[in-house]
Design an enzyme around this catalytic site. Structure first.
Site, PDB file in Angstrom:
ATOM      1  N   ALA A 143      36.784  42.180  36.758  1.00 19.87           N
ATOM      2  CA  ALA A 143      36.815  41.001  37.315  1.00 19.87           C
ATOM      3  C   ALA A 143      37.175  40.822  38.739  1.00 19.87           C
ATOM      4  CB  ALA A 143      37.653  40.048  36.202  1.00 19.87           C
ATOM      5  N   TYR A 144      38.345  41.680  38.995  1.00 17.44           N
ATOM      6  CA  TYR A 144      38.902  41.550  40.349  1.00 17.44           C
ATOM      7  C   TYR A 144      38.165  42.024  41.284  1.00 17.44           C
ATOM      8  CZ  TYR A 144      42.074  42.913  44.113  1.00 17.44           C
ATOM      9  OH  TYR A 144      42.527  43.241  45.126  1.00 17.44           O
TER      10      TYR A 144
END
Length: 226
Positions: A143-144
């Site tokens: 996600a990051y």
């Protein structure tokens, strides 16, 4: 650019505070933006705007317009805004949406709001913060890394869109920044190999200086010794 007006987003964070200090030290007039509470140095060259939700375009536009009215112009935008989450890819979808909003949409909103003011000047720059971890993502960084990869591509696209003028748009790609949160999350790491906030701030201010006048569209790794 002596007395340049430099806007810093995410200014209440560790990197943001280092940027504010370094920009003021080199003689810039500094406008700091964050949703959280800002540390306000005792300087007539400083304007702090707290409580600004940079995930919202209208709020971002209003903040940037206020800065331009206060100082009369904007020369640089340094986007230190963002956040981090570690989770495996099958974790909650909310984290993916949160990273997208915090890391990409904040930068996009700040760039879109500031570009008209920068283009009105004879020169100017934007420096974004990407991540080395977005080049080759490790487990738990999906996600990051996806959101930071968006920052990389936004930086490249904006650099192409503006290269016919005197506006330069670049990004720094740090490895691990030495912050209290990172130390708490990785207590067994060798902190001496990490990038100091002041070191990253120096690189960003270099990219926002005349010394880097030939540099645009760069994704510059700032690895430290990691």
């Amino acid at each position: 650019m002596s007395h340049a007006v430099t806007v810093i987003t995410g200014a209440s964070g560790i990197l943001g505070q280092a940027l504010v200090e370094a920009a003021l030290a080199r003689g810039d007039r500094v406008a700091a933006i964050d949703f959280g509470t800002l540390h306000s140095p005792d300087s007539a060259s400083f304007l702090g705007l707290s409580g600004v939700d940079l995930t919202q375009a209208d709020a971002t536009n209003a903040a940037i317009d206020k800065i331009a009215k206060h100082f009369g112009r904007i020369d640089n935008l340094l986007n230190a805004v963002g956040g981090f989450v570690w989770q495996m890819t099958d974790g909650p979808l909310d984290s993916w949406e949160r990273m997208h909003r915090m890391n990409l949409m904040t930068v996009l909103n700040a760039c879109r709001a500031t570009l008209p003011h920068l283009l009105a000047q004879t020169r100017g720059s934007i420096v974004n913060v990407g991540a080395l971890g977005a080049l080759t993502a490790a487990a738990g960084l999906g996600a990051y890394a996806a959101s930071k990869a968006g920052v990389h591509k936004l930086t490249e696209a904006l650099a192409e869109e503006t290269k016919s003028g005197n506006l330069r748009i670049n990004a720094v790609l740090p490895s691990v920044i030495d912050t209290p949160t990172n130390r708490a999350d990785m207590p067994d790491a060798d902190f001496g190999t990490w990038v100091q906030p002041s070191q990253l701030a120096s690189v960003m201010l270099f990219l926002a200086s005349d010394a880097a006048s030939a540099v645009t569209g760069a994704l510059l790794p700032v690895r430290g010794k990691v």
